[in-house]
Design a protein around this motif. Structure first.
Motif, PDB file in Angstrom:
ATOM      1  N   TYR A   4     -20.771  64.513 145.555  1.00 19.29           N
ATOM      2  CA  TYR A   4     -20.836  63.499 144.503  1.00 19.29           C
ATOM      3  C   TYR A   4     -20.412  64.132 143.188  1.00 19.29           C
ATOM      4  CZ  TYR A   4     -23.295  60.255 147.533  1.00 19.29           C
ATOM      5  OH  TYR A   4     -23.622  59.386 148.544  1.00 19.29           O
ATOM      6  N   MET A   5     -19.680  63.358 142.374  1.00 22.06           N
ATOM      7  CA  MET A   5     -19.184  63.869 141.108  1.00 22.06           C
ATOM      8  C   MET A   5     -19.737  63.055 139.944  1.00 22.06           C
ATOM      9  SD  MET A   5     -15.265  64.460 139.834  1.00 22.06           S
ATOM     10  CE  MET A   5     -14.990  65.615 141.159  1.00 22.06           C
ATOM     11  N   CYS A   6     -20.097  63.760 138.892  1.00 28.31           N
ATOM     12  CA  CYS A   6     -20.583  63.119 137.676  1.00 28.31           C
ATOM     13  C   CYS A   6     -19.422  62.398 136.999  1.00 28.31           C
ATOM     14  CB  CYS A   6     -21.179  64.167 136.741  1.00 28.31           C
ATOM     15  SG  CYS A   6     -21.744  63.498 135.161  1.00 28.31           S
ATOM     16  N   GLY A  10     -17.705  65.452 135.248  1.00 29.21           N
ATOM     17  CA  GLY A  10     -16.953  65.939 136.396  1.00 29.21           C
ATOM     18  C   GLY A  10     -17.651  66.995 137.236  1.00 29.21           C
ATOM     19  N   TRP A  11     -18.903  67.325 136.900  1.00 28.68           N
ATOM     20  CA  TRP A  11     -19.638  68.309 137.703  1.00 28.68           C
ATOM     21  C   TRP A  11     -19.871  67.732 139.092  1.00 28.68           C
ATOM     22  CZ3 TRP A  11     -24.350  68.741 140.264  1.00 28.68           C
ATOM     23  CH2 TRP A  11     -24.753  70.036 140.598  1.00 28.68           C
ATOM     24  N   PHE A  30     -27.647  63.988 148.654  1.00 30.50           N
ATOM     25  CA  PHE A  30     -27.691  63.376 147.321  1.00 30.50           C
ATOM     26  C   PHE A  30     -28.719  62.250 147.282  1.00 30.50           C
ATOM     27  CE2 PHE A  30     -26.333  60.484 143.979  1.00 30.50           C
ATOM     28  CZ  PHE A  30     -26.151  61.362 142.921  1.00 30.50           C
ATOM     29  N   GLU A  31     -28.771  61.470 148.331  1.00 34.83           N
ATOM     30  CA  GLU A  31     -29.696  60.340 148.399  1.00 34.83           C
ATOM     31  C   GLU A  31     -31.157  60.782 148.341  1.00 34.83           C
ATOM     32  OE1 GLU A  31     -27.246  60.980 150.588  1.00 34.83           O
ATOM     33  OE2 GLU A  31     -25.821  59.366 150.214  1.00 34.83           O
ATOM     34  N   VAL A  50     -20.663  59.486 141.472  1.00 38.84           N
ATOM     35  CA  VAL A  50     -19.922  58.722 142.478  1.00 38.84           C
ATOM     36  C   VAL A  50     -19.574  59.645 143.641  1.00 38.84           C
ATOM     37  CG1 VAL A  50     -18.970  57.030 140.880  1.00 38.84           C
ATOM     38  CG2 VAL A  50     -17.734  59.139 141.288  1.00 38.84           C
ATOM     39  N   LYS A  51     -19.554  59.080 144.830  1.00 37.73           N
ATOM     40  CA  LYS A  51     -19.205  59.857 146.018  1.00 37.73           C
ATOM     41  C   LYS A  51     -17.703  60.116 146.028  1.00 37.73           C
ATOM     42  CE  LYS A  51     -20.033  60.179 150.926  1.00 37.73           C
ATOM     43  NZ  LYS A  51     -20.656  59.585 152.094  1.00 37.73           N
ATOM     44  N   VAL A  52     -17.338  61.355 146.336  1.00 39.06           N
ATOM     45  CA  VAL A  52     -15.911  61.712 146.405  1.00 39.06           C
ATOM     46  C   VAL A  52     -15.539  62.196 147.784  1.00 39.06           C
ATOM     47  CG1 VAL A  52     -15.617  62.186 143.975  1.00 39.06           C
ATOM     48  CG2 VAL A  52     -16.366  64.020 145.454  1.00 39.06           C
TER      49      VAL A  52
END
Length: 52
Positions: A4-6, A10-11, A30-31, A50-52
């Protein structure tokens, strides 16, 4: 488990690595991060990821 990305800085959170500085062990999805967890770089809450 996915990365997941901020959205703000972008972290990336990688569940295989976790967030040792934040007390999150490797293997934590993450969940399953606690509600109070925040981006270690910019401090936003996990709803900004967001999931990448």
């Amino acid at each position: 488990m996915g990365t997941y990305m901020c959205d703000l800085c972008g972290w990336g959170y990688n569940p295989e690595v976790g967030d040792a500085d934040g007390g999150i062990p490797a293997g934590t999805a993450f969940e399953n991060l606690p509600d109070h967890w925040e981006c270690p770089l910019c401090g936003v809450d996990k709803t900004s990821f967001v999931k990448v």
